[in-house]
Design a protein around this motif. Sequence first.
Motif, PDB file in Angstrom:
ATOM      1  N   THR A  87      12.178   0.765 -33.918  1.00 56.71           N
ATOM      2  CA  THR A  87      13.107   0.933 -35.024  1.00 56.71           C
ATOM      3  C   THR A  87      12.471   1.928 -35.988  1.00 56.71           C
ATOM      4  O   THR A  87      11.310   2.319 -35.822  1.00 56.71           O
ATOM      5  CB  THR A  87      13.384  -0.386 -35.750  1.00 56.71           C
ATOM      6  N   PHE A  88      13.224   2.336 -36.998  1.00 58.78           N
ATOM      7  CA  PHE A  88      12.759   3.372 -37.904  1.00 58.78           C
ATOM      8  C   PHE A  88      12.699   2.870 -39.341  1.00 58.78           C
ATOM      9  O   PHE A  88      13.416   1.941 -39.732  1.00 58.78           O
ATOM     10  CB  PHE A  88      13.674   4.600 -37.832  1.00 58.78           C
ATOM     11  N   GLN A  89      11.825   3.508 -40.122  1.00 59.42           N
ATOM     12  CA  GLN A  89      11.688   3.165 -41.532  1.00 59.42           C
ATOM     13  C   GLN A  89      13.026   3.326 -42.250  1.00 59.42           C
ATOM     14  O   GLN A  89      13.422   2.473 -43.036  1.00 59.42           O
ATOM     15  CB  GLN A  89      10.625   4.064 -42.168  1.00 59.42           C
ATOM     16  N   ASN A  90      13.714   4.429 -41.979  1.00 55.72           N
ATOM     17  CA  ASN A  90      15.077   4.637 -42.460  1.00 55.72           C
ATOM     18  C   ASN A  90      16.013   4.325 -41.310  1.00 55.72           C
ATOM     19  O   ASN A  90      15.945   4.960 -40.255  1.00 55.72           O
ATOM     20  CB  ASN A  90      15.264   6.078 -42.934  1.00 55.72           C
ATOM     21  N   ILE A  91      16.875   3.337 -41.495  1.00 59.10           N
ATOM     22  CA  ILE A  91      17.721   2.830 -40.417  1.00 59.10           C
ATOM     23  C   ILE A  91      18.483   3.962 -39.744  1.00 59.10           C
ATOM     24  O   ILE A  91      19.114   4.779 -40.407  1.00 59.10           O
ATOM     25  CB  ILE A  91      18.708   1.779 -40.964  1.00 59.10           C
ATOM     26  N   ARG A  92      18.439   3.989 -38.417  1.00 56.89           N
ATOM     27  CA  ARG A  92      19.124   5.024 -37.646  1.00 56.89           C
ATOM     28  C   ARG A  92      20.086   4.388 -36.657  1.00 56.89           C
ATOM     29  O   ARG A  92      19.789   4.269 -35.465  1.00 56.89           O
ATOM     30  CB  ARG A  92      18.114   5.921 -36.920  1.00 56.89           C
ATOM     31  N   LEU A  93      21.220   3.975 -37.154  1.00 53.65           N
ATOM     32  CA  LEU A  93      22.284   3.447 -36.315  1.00 53.65           C
ATOM     33  C   LEU A  93      23.359   4.511 -36.120  1.00 53.65           C
ATOM     34  O   LEU A  93      23.405   5.503 -36.853  1.00 53.65           O
ATOM     35  CB  LEU A  93      22.914   2.210 -36.975  1.00 53.65           C
ATOM     36  N   VAL A  99      29.399  -2.420 -33.976  1.00 55.14           N
ATOM     37  CA  VAL A  99      28.175  -3.136 -33.624  1.00 55.14           C
ATOM     38  C   VAL A  99      28.031  -3.201 -32.105  1.00 55.14           C
ATOM     39  O   VAL A  99      26.963  -2.918 -31.554  1.00 55.14           O
ATOM     40  CB  VAL A  99      28.212  -4.555 -34.236  1.00 55.14           C
ATOM     41  N   MET A 100      29.110  -3.571 -31.422  1.00 58.86           N
ATOM     42  CA  MET A 100      29.075  -3.664 -29.961  1.00 58.86           C
ATOM     43  C   MET A 100      28.728  -2.325 -29.328  1.00 58.86           C
ATOM     44  O   MET A 100      27.882  -2.251 -28.423  1.00 58.86           O
ATOM     45  CB  MET A 100      30.420  -4.159 -29.438  1.00 58.86           C
ATOM     46  N   ASP A 101      29.348  -1.256 -29.780  1.00 61.80           N
ATOM     47  CA  ASP A 101      29.099   0.048 -29.169  1.00 61.80           C
ATOM     48  C   ASP A 101      27.657   0.504 -29.385  1.00 61.80           C
ATOM     49  O   ASP A 101      27.083   1.162 -28.507  1.00 61.80           O
ATOM     50  CB  ASP A 101      30.065   1.091 -29.729  1.00 61.80           C
ATOM     51  N   ASN A 102      27.058   0.169 -30.516  1.00 59.11           N
ATOM     52  CA  ASN A 102      25.659   0.505 -30.743  1.00 59.11           C
ATOM     53  C   ASN A 102      24.769  -0.137 -29.687  1.00 59.11           C
ATOM     54  O   ASN A 102      23.827   0.495 -29.190  1.00 59.11           O
ATOM     55  CB  ASN A 102      25.222   0.055 -32.139  1.00 59.11           C
ATOM     56  N   ARG A 162      19.556  -3.893 -40.380  1.00 56.61           N
ATOM     57  CA  ARG A 162      18.185  -3.997 -39.869  1.00 56.61           C
ATOM     58  C   ARG A 162      18.159  -4.810 -38.576  1.00 56.61           C
ATOM     59  O   ARG A 162      17.504  -4.442 -37.597  1.00 56.61           O
ATOM     60  CB  ARG A 162      17.285  -4.653 -40.917  1.00 56.61           C
ATOM     61  N   ARG A 163      18.866  -5.931 -38.568  1.00 54.03           N
ATOM     62  CA  ARG A 163      18.880  -6.781 -37.381  1.00 54.03           C
ATOM     63  C   ARG A 163      19.546  -6.069 -36.209  1.00 54.03           C
ATOM     64  O   ARG A 163      19.092  -6.173 -35.063  1.00 54.03           O
ATOM     65  CB  ARG A 163      19.584  -8.114 -37.675  1.00 54.03           C
ATOM     66  N   LEU A 164      20.621  -5.338 -36.482  1.00 49.82           N
ATOM     67  CA  LEU A 164      21.302  -4.609 -35.414  1.00 49.82           C
ATOM     68  C   LEU A 164      20.390  -3.556 -34.802  1.00 49.82           C
ATOM     69  O   LEU A 164      20.398  -3.348 -33.578  1.00 49.82           O
ATOM     70  CB  LEU A 164      22.581  -3.954 -35.945  1.00 49.82           C
ATOM     71  N   GLU A 165      19.590  -2.903 -35.624  1.00 49.56           N
ATOM     72  CA  GLU A 165      18.673  -1.894 -35.086  1.00 49.56           C
ATOM     73  C   GLU A 165      17.664  -2.547 -34.139  1.00 49.56           C
ATOM     74  O   GLU A 165      17.302  -1.973 -33.112  1.00 49.56           O
ATOM     75  CB  GLU A 165      17.959  -1.166 -36.222  1.00 49.56           C
ATOM     76  N   ILE A 166      17.225  -3.761 -34.475  1.00 48.38           N
ATOM     77  CA  ILE A 166      16.307  -4.478 -33.594  1.00 48.38           C
ATOM     78  C   ILE A 166      17.015  -4.878 -32.304  1.00 48.38           C
ATOM     79  O   ILE A 166      16.461  -4.749 -31.203  1.00 48.38           O
ATOM     80  CB  ILE A 166      15.730  -5.716 -34.310  1.00 48.38           C
ATOM     81  N   VAL A 167      18.266  -5.352 -32.414  1.00 49.86           N
ATOM     82  CA  VAL A 167      19.046  -5.701 -31.227  1.00 49.86           C
ATOM     83  C   VAL A 167      19.177  -4.495 -30.302  1.00 49.86           C
ATOM     84  O   VAL A 167      18.992  -4.589 -29.088  1.00 49.86           O
ATOM     85  CB  VAL A 167      20.450  -6.220 -31.615  1.00 49.86           C
ATOM     86  N   ARG A 168      19.505  -3.347 -30.881  1.00 48.50           N
ATOM     87  CA  ARG A 168      19.684  -2.135 -30.072  1.00 48.50           C
ATOM     88  C   ARG A 168      18.389  -1.775 -29.348  1.00 48.50           C
ATOM     89  O   ARG A 168      18.402  -1.368 -28.186  1.00 48.50           O
ATOM     90  CB  ARG A 168      20.135  -0.976 -30.959  1.00 48.50           C
TER      91      ARG A 168
END
Length: 257
Positions: A87-93, A99-102, A162-168
């Motif tokens: 993951t990144f310091q600045n969220i990169r979604l 959410v699903m497509d990510n 933040r949680r979604l970035e971890i999921v991805r």
Amino acid sequence: MSLLEVKELTKNFGGLAAVSNVDFVIEENELIGLIGPNGAGKTTFFNLLTGVYVPTEGTIELEKDGEKILLNGKAPYKITDLGLARTFQNIRLFKELTVMDNVLIAMHSKKGSNTFHSLFRTPTYYRAEEEMRTKALELLAIFELENKYDVLAKNLPYGEQRRLEIVRALATKPKILFLDEPAAGMNPQETAELTALIRKIQKDFKITVVLIEHDMSLVMNVCERIYVLEYGRLLAHGTPEEIQKNPAVIKAYLGGD
């Protein structure tokens, strides 16, 4: 044999050494912290391990199936395929996607696709897509995001992004997960929840987690070993107890005289 071994890693930008002669070892199923003052080279170090930057000197070797693979110079997507995610310091979604497509994008990047089935939308294609959606929902459920599957990523609260970035990242099925300041911008309640979540990730997914973090309560509570950088150099390495008592670390980073 170590899972990942870094020897004498150096990255120069012009005449400045952002990372200098760093040795770093990662074992299987560990929780490791990387700390240090702002500008110490922590994110640059992550960028070197994940292929964003090419080292000036030194080696990064991954153990896979009994062989050592040199990661120097490999593209980020190839390093992801080998089992390193971040993951990144600045969220990169993909903020304009759901959410699903990510999560599905991450799964596709790992799985690849059959051109024939994708082009002609065969029953095999639809079965594979449905299987991935089911697995994505299961993964989202672990992080209490399953009910937000159709929400655009940009519309999630900060903590859920933040949680979604971890999921991805986990959707790529990594062996090592690098978290760059996952608690940045979180309130104390969110940080406490994240602390429990990081433990759960490491235990349930049986992977190694390496995190950069300034919140010392989080670092000391979850990490088994800690590396400390200062001005791009390795200042200290040890258990949380050893790091808290290290005079050089106290002086440089933990607020001592």
